[in-house]
Enzyme design. Structure first.
Site, PDB file in Angstrom:
ATOM      1  CE1 TYR A   1       2.486  -4.742  -7.180  1.00  0.00           C
ATOM      2  CE2 TYR A   1       0.165  -4.791  -7.775  1.00  0.00           C
ATOM      3  CZ  TYR A   1       1.161  -4.517  -6.865  1.00  0.00           C
ATOM      4  OH  TYR A   1       0.833  -4.017  -5.626  1.00  0.00           O
TER       5      TYR A   1
ATOM      6  CG  PHE B   1      -0.172 -14.836  -0.718  1.00  0.00           C
ATOM      7  CD1 PHE B   1       0.672 -13.822  -1.144  1.00  0.00           C
ATOM      8  CD2 PHE B   1      -0.545 -15.816  -1.636  1.00  0.00           C
ATOM      9  CE1 PHE B   1       1.143 -13.786  -2.445  1.00  0.00           C
ATOM     10  CE2 PHE B   1      -0.073 -15.779  -2.952  1.00  0.00           C
ATOM     11  CZ  PHE B   1       0.759 -14.773  -3.358  1.00  0.00           C
TER      12      PHE B   1
ATOM     13  CG  LEU C   1       4.726   0.081  -6.085  1.00  0.00           C
ATOM     14  CD1 LEU C   1       4.404  -0.918  -4.986  1.00  0.00           C
ATOM     15  CD2 LEU C   1       3.574   0.156  -7.085  1.00  0.00           C
ATOM     16  CB  THR C   2       9.820   2.222  -7.717  1.00  0.00           C
ATOM     17  OG1 THR C   2       8.820   2.478  -8.708  1.00  0.00           O
ATOM     18  CG2 THR C   2      11.086   1.727  -8.407  1.00  0.00           C
TER      19      THR C   2
ATOM     20  NE  ARG D   1       0.469   9.440 -11.076  1.00  0.00           N
ATOM     21  CZ  ARG D   1      -0.743   9.255 -10.531  1.00  0.00           C
ATOM     22  NH1 ARG D   1      -0.997   9.751  -9.336  1.00  0.00           N
ATOM     23  NH2 ARG D   1      -1.667   8.595 -11.185  1.00  0.00           N
ATOM     24  NE  ARG D   2       5.075  13.039  -2.593  1.00  0.00           N
ATOM     25  CZ  ARG D   2       4.987  13.814  -1.515  1.00  0.00           C
ATOM     26  NH1 ARG D   2       5.829  13.615  -0.501  1.00  0.00           N
ATOM     27  NH2 ARG D   2       4.082  14.762  -1.423  1.00  0.00           N
TER      28      ARG D   2
ATOM     29  CB  SER E   1      -0.927   0.017   1.225  1.00  0.00           C
ATOM     30  OG  SER E   1      -0.206   0.260   2.421  1.00  0.00           O
ATOM     31  CB  VAL E   2       1.673   3.893  -1.977  1.00  0.00           C
ATOM     32  CG1 VAL E   2       2.296   5.293  -1.983  1.00  0.00           C
ATOM     33  CG2 VAL E   2       2.718   2.850  -2.342  1.00  0.00           C
TER      34      VAL E   2
ATOM     35  CB  SER F   1      -5.490  -4.552  -5.049  1.00  0.00           C
ATOM     36  OG  SER F   1      -4.358  -3.713  -5.037  1.00  0.00           O
ATOM     37  CD  GLU F   2      -4.888   0.428  -7.819  1.00  0.00           C
ATOM     38  OE1 GLU F   2      -5.178   1.290  -8.679  1.00  0.00           O
ATOM     39  OE2 GLU F   2      -4.265   0.681  -6.776  1.00  0.00           O
TER      40      GLU F   2
END
Length: 412
Positions: free
Chosen positions: A126, A412, A97-98, A93-94, A86-87, A121-122
């Protein structure tokens, strides 16, 4: 570890778990129950769980579970189950996640895990990190008043009885373990994960009953189980209840048919909801009218090859194959380049080579095809795989297949 935008990525500490969990709840539209929180606390691997901090504010979460996953041929291969991503909406966009995906894949490589897997989830997110859609799941809404079953010989010899879900957990887990090598995508569970199927907060039942369980038995031995809920309903013509299947597994066709027959025949119920099942689930061949079952398929598990050579060597192949792949992998550049895969139904080897490439693709396409549920030829038809050597693509596509559809048995 810092990121490009002033935030800091750190391993999760036990005393930070509640803040971490609350962040996840906000990201996924919570709240969750105390029962779910405690289950997740008990199975969280703190050494593999991450928090991203902006000063004292938690702005990102992520982690991995140390699973082992069945691959074609029956081997059970170490796999990083990527989860809890989660972010915060304030920090998109910072690079948050990466930074987490970078750390999780580097850790998986250091631990010698050739594979990573996740539920998305989206789904649009990925692919850029090398994950391909590798498994699908089947849902259905069956009109049990108009659909009948034709069961195989021996079904009447199977006894079906009610049992408390927690009282037969060990017997059900023994059935699950026996099925583990039979289907790609099945997960060997770490201790504690077996209890995830029994978490049953009232807030998540949507008006249905508490979790119920029946087991199938032959000669006193448990040969299958079904976990389900019932929800009473009444319409102008009378009873209109719904059975929702949460989990079903059996060791043989008669036991499986006996469980489905039980679920079809529960008094006062007219609809049987099936979800998250294998796309080749056997009940489809027992029903009298598949159209009235309203089957629906959707994407499920995503797979990423962390180590191309080790991953392709770990599985077997339906037919003999000798092909050189030109692999593109910008996010994990140690995978990029040419790999010669040679193998058959007995084993395989995949090594670096300077030989001319036969097939060109990215690691995302290899992940999609890896468990045998997605055809390399179908990916080529979409322009995502290129054949460079005549006949090589068909040879590889057939070899990568699986006799049974891959399936992730639980989240999971």
């Amino acid at each position: 570890m810092g990121t490009d935008h002033g935030t800091e990525l750190k391993p999760l500490r036990p005393e930070e778990f509640d803040r971490w969990w609350d962040h996840l709840n906000r990201a996924f539209g919570g709240p969750s129950s105390a029962e779910e929180r405690e289950l997740d606390r008990s199975v969280t691997e703190f050494g593999r769980s991450l928090g991203v901090w902006d000063g004292d504010t938690l702005v990102g979460t992520g982690g991995a579970v140390s699973f082992r996953m069945t691959v074609p041929g029956g081997a059970v291969v170490p796999t990083a189950g990527v989860t809890m991503i989660s972010v915060a909406a304030t920090h998109r966009r910072r690079g948050v996640l990466t930074s987490m995906m970078r750390r999780l894949l580097d850790d998986a490589r250091a631990k010698g895990e050739p594979l990573a897997a996740l539920f998305a989830s989206e789904p649009a997110i990925y692919g850029r990190f090398g994950y391909g859609t590798a498994t699908f799941q089947l849902g259905a809404e069956i009109d049990t008043g108009r659909v009948t079953l034709a069961v195989p010989a021996g079904t009447d010899e199977v006894r079906v009885r009610y049992a408390p879900p927690d009282g037969v957990l060990a017997e059900c887990e023994a059935v699950y373990a026996a099925l583990l090598p039979r289907r790609p995508g099945m997960l060997a569970r770490q201790p504690g994960w077996e209890r995830a199927a029994l978490v049953d907060p009232e807030s998540g039942r949507e008006g249905a009953s508490a979790l119920q369980c029946v087991v199938a038995e032959r000669d006193g031995e448990v040969t299958g189980y079904a976990r389900f809920r019932t929800k009473m309903g009444w319409g102008p013509s009378g009873h209109d209840g719904t059975v929702t299947v949460e989990d079903l597994a059996a060791l043989d066709p008669a036991s499986e048919a006996a469980l489905w027959r039980f679920l079809f025949g529960i008094d006062l119920m007219t609809t049987l909801k099936v979800r998250a099942r294998p796309v080749d689930d056997a009940w489809q061949h027992l029903v009298s009218d598949l159209r009235r079952c309203l089957p629906q398929q959707r994407d499920a598990g995503y797979v990423r090859l962390v180590d191309v050579g080790a991953a392709l060597s770990a599985r077997t192949y339906l037919t003999p194959v000798d092909v050189v792949f030109e692999v593109e992998d910008a996010f994990c550049p140690w995978n990029a380049g040419r790999w010669r895969l040679t193998g058959d139904a007995k084993g395989a080897s995949c090594e670096r080579t300077a030989d001319a490439a036969d097939v060109a693709l990215s690691v995302r396409e290899l992940g999609a095809a890896y468990l045998g549920g997605v055809s390399l030829l179908s990916l080529a038809a979409a322009g995502r795989v290129r054949e460079l050597g005549p006949g090589a693509l068909t040879e590889a596509s057939v070899a990568f297949g699986s006799p049974v559809a891959p399936w992730f048995p639980h989240g999971f």
